[in-house]
Design a protein around this motif. Structure first.
Motif, PDB file in Angstrom:
ATOM      1  N   ASP A 124      -7.931  -4.189  -3.924  1.00  0.00           N
ATOM      2  CA  ASP A 124      -8.155  -2.770  -3.613  1.00  0.00           C
ATOM      3  C   ASP A 124      -7.286  -2.334  -2.432  1.00  0.00           C
ATOM      4  O   ASP A 124      -6.631  -1.275  -2.475  1.00  0.00           O
ATOM      5  CB  ASP A 124      -9.628  -2.526  -3.253  1.00  0.00           C
ATOM      6  CG  ASP A 124     -10.564  -2.612  -4.444  1.00  0.00           C
ATOM      7  OD1 ASP A 124     -10.073  -2.576  -5.584  1.00  0.00           O
ATOM      8  OD2 ASP A 124     -11.782  -2.736  -4.216  1.00  0.00           O
ATOM      9  N   ARG A 135      -4.034  -5.814 -12.539  1.00  0.00           N
ATOM     10  CA  ARG A 135      -4.419  -4.398 -12.465  1.00  0.00           C
ATOM     11  C   ARG A 135      -3.244  -3.465 -12.709  1.00  0.00           C
ATOM     12  O   ARG A 135      -3.399  -2.395 -13.299  1.00  0.00           O
ATOM     13  CB  ARG A 135      -5.000  -4.082 -11.088  1.00  0.00           C
ATOM     14  CG  ARG A 135      -6.351  -4.679 -10.807  1.00  0.00           C
ATOM     15  CD  ARG A 135      -6.855  -4.120  -9.485  1.00  0.00           C
ATOM     16  NE  ARG A 135      -8.113  -4.699  -9.063  1.00  0.00           N
ATOM     17  CZ  ARG A 135      -8.796  -4.291  -7.999  1.00  0.00           C
ATOM     18  NH1 ARG A 135      -8.304  -3.289  -7.254  1.00  0.00           N
ATOM     19  NH2 ARG A 135      -9.930  -4.870  -7.664  1.00  0.00           N
ATOM     20  N   SER A 174     -11.303  -9.056  -5.153  1.00  0.00           N
ATOM     21  CA  SER A 174     -11.346  -7.666  -5.585  1.00  0.00           C
ATOM     22  C   SER A 174     -11.069  -6.714  -4.429  1.00  0.00           C
ATOM     23  O   SER A 174     -10.284  -5.771  -4.560  1.00  0.00           O
ATOM     24  CB  SER A 174     -12.711  -7.357  -6.207  1.00  0.00           C
ATOM     25  OG  SER A 174     -12.768  -6.007  -6.636  1.00  0.00           O
ATOM     26  N   ALA A 175     -11.684  -6.988  -3.266  1.00  0.00           N
ATOM     27  CA  ALA A 175     -11.464  -6.131  -2.100  1.00  0.00           C
ATOM     28  C   ALA A 175     -10.021  -6.224  -1.624  1.00  0.00           C
ATOM     29  O   ALA A 175      -9.426  -5.220  -1.196  1.00  0.00           O
ATOM     30  CB  ALA A 175     -12.423  -6.526  -0.978  1.00  0.00           C
ATOM     31  N   GLU A 200      -3.621  -2.081  -3.383  1.00  0.00           N
ATOM     32  CA  GLU A 200      -3.327  -0.881  -4.168  1.00  0.00           C
ATOM     33  C   GLU A 200      -3.279   0.363  -3.280  1.00  0.00           C
ATOM     34  O   GLU A 200      -2.428   1.241  -3.477  1.00  0.00           O
ATOM     35  CB  GLU A 200      -4.375  -0.710  -5.263  1.00  0.00           C
ATOM     36  CG  GLU A 200      -4.238  -1.721  -6.401  1.00  0.00           C
ATOM     37  CD  GLU A 200      -4.927  -1.252  -7.666  1.00  0.00           C
ATOM     38  OE1 GLU A 200      -4.199  -0.871  -8.617  1.00  0.00           O
ATOM     39  OE2 GLU A 200      -6.166  -1.242  -7.694  1.00  0.00           O
ATOM     40  N   ARG A 201      -4.185   0.433  -2.311  1.00  0.00           N
ATOM     41  CA  ARG A 201      -4.168   1.593  -1.404  1.00  0.00           C
ATOM     42  C   ARG A 201      -2.853   1.670  -0.641  1.00  0.00           C
ATOM     43  O   ARG A 201      -2.294   2.760  -0.449  1.00  0.00           O
ATOM     44  CB  ARG A 201      -5.341   1.513  -0.439  1.00  0.00           C
ATOM     45  CG  ARG A 201      -6.690   1.850  -1.050  1.00  0.00           C
ATOM     46  CD  ARG A 201      -7.747   2.078   0.023  1.00  0.00           C
ATOM     47  NE  ARG A 201      -8.014   0.886   0.802  1.00  0.00           N
ATOM     48  CZ  ARG A 201      -8.928  -0.032   0.486  1.00  0.00           C
ATOM     49  NH1 ARG A 201      -9.655   0.113  -0.613  1.00  0.00           N
ATOM     50  NH2 ARG A 201      -9.135  -1.073   1.262  1.00  0.00           N
ATOM     51  N   LEU A 244      -4.494  -8.527  -8.426  1.00  0.00           N
ATOM     52  CA  LEU A 244      -3.606  -7.376  -8.246  1.00  0.00           C
ATOM     53  C   LEU A 244      -2.621  -7.273  -9.399  1.00  0.00           C
ATOM     54  O   LEU A 244      -2.390  -6.185  -9.944  1.00  0.00           O
ATOM     55  CB  LEU A 244      -2.858  -7.499  -6.918  1.00  0.00           C
ATOM     56  CG  LEU A 244      -1.769  -6.456  -6.650  1.00  0.00           C
ATOM     57  CD1 LEU A 244      -2.364  -5.055  -6.567  1.00  0.00           C
ATOM     58  CD2 LEU A 244      -0.996  -6.795  -5.376  1.00  0.00           C
TER      59      LEU A 244
END
Length: 383
Positions: free
Chosen positions: A339, A230, A335-336, A342-343, A227
């Motif tokens: 994700d 990113r 990775s999930a 971030e959402r 995270l």
């Protein structure tokens, strides 16, 4: 010569409170603080003065921290004297009647309840999480003290179902939220998170060591590092149980790897006051939590959260918010997970709007045990 008692002064009710208190575990201390505040408010509303006596692992510290009386929790003679001079005993909250953390836990807390009952004191179960109970021989002991309690409340449906299988009549069990849902911020403090457009978002992180090999911490560090590479984030580790959680946090921080531009990692030092930790959580834009009460703090302050499950109680609480754990201590896809984080960071306003009715209801219901307990003790005192 003592001054005459004011006839208009509220009647004092002395209540012993049994739980895992005095060990500087932020979650358990938050439970105690929430119970104390709820009892004080309800006593005032019903015209009685509540005088709590907390059974503590460190009575001097508990008295200093909360401004209430405290007594040692292990001396049989001391417990007998303390409970004998009380009007009733509260057991809870937290996960007291379970044997995952040790075989002596259930006999101890059930024994405290039984002692009060033998002394003719009404006992009250305050939003406990019951189980897991691995030793089925404990079922009879738990059923015995529960059926003889004046009021029984548990913090999730699974605890109620377990008590039902043990033989406790379902109509005697109330399902209520964890008392920490009602914990307020410190007086004069305000939450400042909620709009991270003009600053680096703060991601609060509550980790604990669960697996002996540390694989869960390694996986968490990998996901957090993903995270932080990113996008710019401020990873703020929040130790709920010191020193163990601070050590687990430092271990994870060492494994984050190189962070992306604008990202950073730090370890908070909120001290022992649970409301200071609540303030820390309130200032986060996202909370990543293994500790149950880290997630409860986040819910109470409308902070979007991602739970890492190590125990059914995590899944049970998340279910009340119509959420599921984003990972477990046994499996985590970095990775999930990034994700999902971030959402939530990008959609925090929508998350708060969606969860507001659920959280509002939990906070209203969190004070119900205090209302029942004070009402029953007040009525008994009148007889």
């Amino acid at each position: 010569m003592p001054e005459p008692r004011d006839a208009n002064a509220p009647r004092a009710l002395r209540i012993a409170i049994s739980g895992y208190y005095g060990f500087r575990n932020s979650g358990d201390e938050a439970v105690l603080k929430s119970i104390l505040l709820a009892l004080e408010a309800e006593g005032s509303a019903q015209g009685v003065r509540i005088e709590p006596i907390v059974l503590s692992g460190d009575p001097a510290w508990t008295e200093s921290m909360y401004g209430v009386q405290a007594a040692g929790r292990m001396s049989p003679g001391g417990l007998l004297r303390t409970i004998a001079r009380c009007d009733g005993l509260i057991s809870g909250g937290g996960s007291l009647l379970q044997d995952v953390t040790g075989s002596k836990t259930i006999p101890y807390y059930a024994g405290i309840l039984k002692l009060a009952q033998l002394l003719g004191k009404p006992t009250f179960i305050y939003a406990q999480g019951v189980g897991p109970v691995l030793n089925r021989c404990m079922d009879g002991l738990i059923r015995h003290v529960m059926t003889r309690s004046a009021y029984v409340s548990v913090r999730d449906a699974e605890s109620a179902e377990l008590l039902g299988r043990m033989g406790v009549p379902s109509e005697r069990i109330s399902v209520v939220p964890d008392p920490v849902m009602g914990l307020p911020l410190p007086k004069g403090a305000e939450a400042t998170a909620g709009d991270a457009r003009d600053r680096t978002p703060v991601v609060g992180i509550s980790l604990r060591r669960w697996r002996k090999d540390g694989a869960d911490l390694i996986r968490a560090a990998e996901a957090l590092g993903e995270l932080a590479r990113r996008r710019p984030v401020r990873l703020r580790f929040l130790p709920f149980h010191t020193p163990a959680d601070a050590e687990a946090s430092r271990e994870a921080m060492e494994r984050l790897g190189e962070l992306g531009p604008g990202s950073s990692a730090e370890l908070a030092e909120p001290g022992d006051d649970p409301q200071r930790m609540l303030l820390e959580v309130s200032r986060c834009d996202l909370l990543v939590g293994m500790r149950l009460h880290a997630l409860i703090y986040a819910a109470g302050q409308r902070v979007p959260m991602l739970g890492i499950s190590y125990d059914p109680k995590i899944d049970q609480f998340l279910a009340r918010l119509q959420e599921r754990a984003a990972a477990t201590t046994e499996a985590m896809d970095a990775s999930a997970f990034a994700d999902a984080a971030e959402r939530l960071l990008d959609g925090s306003a929508a998350w708060r709007a969606d969860k507001a009715p659920l959280i509002d209801r939990l906070q209203r219901e969190a004070v119900e045990p205090a209302q029942h307990i004070v009402r029953q003790l007040r009525q008994k005192a009148k007889r």
